[in-house]
Motif scaffolding. Structure first.
Motif, PDB file in Angstrom:
ATOM      1  N   ALA A  18      44.081  37.335  38.461  1.00 46.14           N
ATOM      2  CA  ALA A  18      45.295  38.105  38.791  1.00 46.14           C
ATOM      3  C   ALA A  18      46.257  38.127  37.613  1.00 46.14           C
ATOM      4  O   ALA A  18      46.596  37.082  37.055  1.00 46.14           O
ATOM      5  N   PHE A  25      50.998  34.698  45.412  1.00 47.50           N
ATOM      6  CA  PHE A  25      49.712  34.721  46.105  1.00 47.50           C
ATOM      7  C   PHE A  25      49.328  33.323  46.593  1.00 47.50           C
ATOM      8  O   PHE A  25      48.836  33.157  47.708  1.00 47.50           O
ATOM      9  N   TRP A  43      37.842  44.312  49.994  1.00 51.31           N
ATOM     10  CA  TRP A  43      38.537  45.335  49.204  1.00 51.31           C
ATOM     11  C   TRP A  43      39.146  44.718  47.940  1.00 51.31           C
ATOM     12  O   TRP A  43      40.181  45.166  47.460  1.00 51.31           O
ATOM     13  N   GLN A  45      40.640  41.891  47.694  1.00 46.61           N
ATOM     14  CA  GLN A  45      41.878  41.170  48.000  1.00 46.61           C
ATOM     15  C   GLN A  45      41.594  40.004  48.949  1.00 46.61           C
ATOM     16  O   GLN A  45      40.661  40.067  49.752  1.00 46.61           O
ATOM     17  N   CYS A  47      41.645  38.228  52.185  1.00 50.44           N
ATOM     18  CA  CYS A  47      41.788  38.722  53.552  1.00 50.44           C
ATOM     19  C   CYS A  47      41.562  37.550  54.493  1.00 50.44           C
ATOM     20  O   CYS A  47      40.665  36.727  54.280  1.00 50.44           O
ATOM     21  N   LEU A  57      46.138  40.583  55.064  1.00 51.41           N
ATOM     22  CA  LEU A  57      45.605  40.715  53.717  1.00 51.41           C
ATOM     23  C   LEU A  57      46.747  40.471  52.730  1.00 51.41           C
ATOM     24  O   LEU A  57      47.880  40.870  52.995  1.00 51.41           O
ATOM     25  N   HIS A  59      48.128  41.400  49.047  1.00 56.19           N
ATOM     26  CA  HIS A  59      47.896  42.323  47.934  1.00 56.19           C
ATOM     27  C   HIS A  59      49.153  42.487  47.105  1.00 56.19           C
ATOM     28  O   HIS A  59      50.262  42.213  47.545  1.00 56.19           O
ATOM     29  N   GLY A  60      48.933  42.903  45.857  1.00 60.50           N
ATOM     30  CA  GLY A  60      50.041  43.043  44.936  1.00 60.50           C
ATOM     31  C   GLY A  60      50.145  44.437  44.368  1.00 60.50           C
ATOM     32  O   GLY A  60      49.141  45.127  44.207  1.00 60.50           O
ATOM     33  N   PHE A  61      51.360  44.826  44.093  1.00 58.45           N
ATOM     34  CA  PHE A  61      51.657  46.109  43.485  1.00 58.45           C
ATOM     35  C   PHE A  61      52.529  45.852  42.268  1.00 58.45           C
ATOM     36  O   PHE A  61      52.902  44.724  41.996  1.00 58.45           O
ATOM     37  N   CYS A  65      54.647  42.097  45.855  1.00 55.16           N
ATOM     38  CA  CYS A  65      53.402  41.684  46.494  1.00 55.16           C
ATOM     39  C   CYS A  65      53.690  41.659  47.988  1.00 55.16           C
ATOM     40  O   CYS A  65      54.846  41.719  48.409  1.00 55.16           O
ATOM     41  N   GLN A  94      53.585  45.871  56.326  1.00 52.25           N
ATOM     42  CA  GLN A  94      53.693  44.883  55.256  1.00 52.25           C
ATOM     43  C   GLN A  94      54.961  44.055  55.401  1.00 52.25           C
ATOM     44  O   GLN A  94      55.956  44.524  55.940  1.00 52.25           O
ATOM     45  N   ARG A  96      57.105  42.421  52.336  1.00 58.90           N
ATOM     46  CA  ARG A  96      57.118  42.488  50.874  1.00 58.90           C
ATOM     47  C   ARG A  96      57.934  41.359  50.250  1.00 58.90           C
ATOM     48  O   ARG A  96      58.932  40.927  50.820  1.00 58.90           O
TER      49      ARG A  96
END
Length: 199
Positions: A18, A25, A43, A45, A47, A57, A59-61, A65, A94, A96
């Motif tokens: 990552a 995370f 996917w 990630q 889960c 799940l 996940h990060g953007f 995250c 989500q 966030r």
């Protein structure tokens, strides 16, 4: 396959690679595992599942995250922390984060959401999804369906999910010329019985 600590080696490897959100995370992972969920990599990630059902799940953007609850629309949200990613998302929600302190501060609320998500799954609850017929059909696509009976037949033969993907793709453009261009580009795919992402 998880080890004695409940962690999954595939998730370990993903987290090592990552580029961002590693500390966040790690905290979210510890909370999910503390709730008795099984860790898998899906996917690409982390889960977390309960008796084979996807619960949440990580996940990060670029900007944040998140914990994504698969049936988040059914969860209690007294603090208003669940976010719908886009107006087209029907079930998932989500929570966030942009810093570890936010996760630490919300630890109890996160565990409560996970417990609620497990209860929703155990109860067999499902989100009532919008039918394909409820999605708007952009006029540019309506015109082509009227002009080409083969296109209408091919579109009607697609699965509801593929139909919705096309309608969202066409309708997602603000300009009429962009919508028309998207329709024209997709006509061969539809005639071949393919979905938008089947190429």
């Amino acid at each position: 396959m998880t080890d004695d600590s409940g962690t999954n080696p595939k998730v370990d490897a993903m987290l090592r690679r990552a580029a961002s959100w590693r500390e966040e995370f790690a905290l979210l992972r510890a909370i999910a595992l503390d709730c008795g969920l099984t860790e898998e990599l899906k996917w690409g990630q982390p889960c977390y599942v309960h008796e084979g059902a996807n619960i949440v799940l990580i996940h990060g953007f670029k900007e944040y995250c998140a914990l994504l609850f698969f049936k988040g629309a059914l969860l209690k949200d007294p603090k208003g922390i669940l976010v719908r990613q886009t107006e087209n998302v029907q079930s998932a929600r989500q929570i966030r984060f942009t810093a570890t302190a936010q996760i630490t501060r919300r630890r109890a609320a996160l565990k409560a959401c996970i417990a609620d998500a497990i209860a929703v799954e155990r109860a067999g609850l499902t989100v009532a999804r919008r039918e394909t017929a409820e999605f708007p059909v952009p006029e540019e696509f309506q015109a082509r369906l009227a002009q080409l009976p083969a296109l209408r037949s091919a579109f009607d033969a697609l699965t509801p999910g593929r139909q919705r993907a096309y309608l969202l793709h066409f309708g997602g453009a603000r300009l009429a010329r962009t919508r028309a261009a998207r329709v024209e580009a997709c006509i061969p795919l539809i005639l071949d019985g393919m979905g938008l992402n089947d190429r």
